[in-house]
Design an enzyme around this catalytic site. Structure first.
Site, PDB file in Angstrom:
ATOM      1  N   PRO A 126       0.719  -1.303  -0.056  1.00  0.00           N
ATOM      2  CA  PRO A 126      -0.142   0.075   0.147  1.00  0.00           C
ATOM      3  C   PRO A 126       1.062   1.282   0.023  1.00  0.00           C
ATOM      4  O   PRO A 126       0.908   2.198   1.020  1.00  0.00           O
ATOM      5  CB  PRO A 126      -0.881  -0.145   1.464  1.00  0.00           C
ATOM      6  CG  PRO A 126       0.080  -1.045   2.226  1.00  0.00           C
ATOM      7  CD  PRO A 126       0.586  -1.732   1.415  1.00  0.00           C
ATOM      8  N   CYS A 127       1.419   1.611  -1.175  1.00  0.00           N
ATOM      9  CA  CYS A 127       2.202   2.844  -1.272  1.00  0.00           C
ATOM     10  C   CYS A 127       1.200   4.019  -1.068  1.00  0.00           C
ATOM     11  O   CYS A 127       1.671   5.271  -1.080  1.00  0.00           O
ATOM     12  CB  CYS A 127       3.022   2.653  -2.454  1.00  0.00           C
ATOM     13  SG  CYS A 127       2.084   2.256  -3.954  1.00  0.00           S
ATOM     14  N   HIS A 128      -0.032   3.909  -1.673  1.00  0.00           N
ATOM     15  CA  HIS A 128      -0.930   5.047  -1.652  1.00  0.00           C
ATOM     16  C   HIS A 128      -0.950   5.578   0.132  1.00  0.00           C
ATOM     17  O   HIS A 128      -1.497   6.570   0.254  1.00  0.00           O
ATOM     18  CB  HIS A 128      -2.230   4.692  -1.963  1.00  0.00           C
ATOM     19  CG  HIS A 128      -3.153   3.218  -1.110  1.00  0.00           C
ATOM     20  ND1 HIS A 128      -2.654   2.006  -1.505  1.00  0.00           N
ATOM     21  CD2 HIS A 128      -4.050   3.505  -0.400  1.00  0.00           C
ATOM     22  CE1 HIS A 128      -3.453   1.372  -0.776  1.00  0.00           C
ATOM     23  NE2 HIS A 128      -4.128   1.932   0.252  1.00  0.00           N
TER      24      HIS A 128
END
Length: 160
Positions: A126-128
Site C-alpha cells: 500500500p504505497c498509497h
C-alpha cells in the site's frame, strides 16, 4: 516465466503480473514507472484466481490485509521500504519521514519516496498510504486522484 492478466477494478483496469506463479506486479493504467506490456509475459487468467478474489474482497470492503505470496524485486533498500509499507494498517497513513525513521535512517525520507514510487505491486503493497510530513498528499504513481480515492475508501467514505 512471466504471465499476466487484466482485471477490472473501481480504479480502472489493473494488470497483474506473476513470475513462476508468484505475484510480482500490479499496475494501473497510465501508471508512472509501469513496465512495457511486452515484459508481462503471456496472458493466463486462471493463474490469478486467489489474487483476484482478494482484490475483490478489498474493493468490497471485506478484506483489510492481503495474504498473497509476493515477489518484490528491487534493491535491498527498496525491498526494505516495501516491507515497511506492508506494515501500515488499513485506513492509516505514514509520512515518508516516519518510514525513514522506522528503517533507522531518519534523514532518508527522499530515498524512501523514490523507493515508494517504484513499488511494483500497488494497492497490495500500500504505497498509497504514504503522505507528506504536513499530512498532504504527495506523488503517487497511479495519480493523486486515485490516491485520494483509495485513502477515502479505506477511511470508510466508500468507493466514489
Amino acid at each position: 516465466m512471466k504471465n499476466h492478466t487484466v482485471t477490472d477494478s473501481p480504479y480502472g483496469p489493473l494488470t497483474l503480473v506473476a513470475e513462476d506463479g508468484v505475484l510480482c506486479g500490479l499496475y494501473m493504467e497510465d501508471q508512472r514507472h509501469r513496465p512495457p506490456e511486452e515484459n508481462f509475459g503471456t496472458r493466463d487468467d486462471d493463474l490469478f484466481t486467489e489474487a483476484g478474489e482478494q482484490l475483490a474482497g478489498y474493493f468490497a470492503g471485506d478484506l483489510t490485509e492481503f495474504t498473497l505470496e509476493l515477489r518484490l524485486d528491487g534493491t535491498p533498500f527498496q525491498r526494505s521500504v516495501w516491507e515497511q509499507l506492508r506494515l501500515i494498517p488499513y485506513g492509516q497513513t505514514r509520512s515518508y519521514g516516519e518510514l525513514a525513521g522506522a528503517l533507522g535512517s531518519p534523514q532518508a525520507s527522499r530515498a524512501v519516496g523514490l523507493a515508494n514510487g517504484r513499488n511494483p505491486i500497488g494497492i497490495i503493497v500500500p504505497c498509497h498510504r504514504v503522505i507528506g510530513a504536513n499530512g498532504g498528499l504527495t506523488g503517487y504513481g497511479g495519480g493523486l486522484p486515485r490516491k485520494r480515492r483509495l485513502l477515502d475508501f479505506e477511511r470508510g467514505a466508500g468507493l466514489f
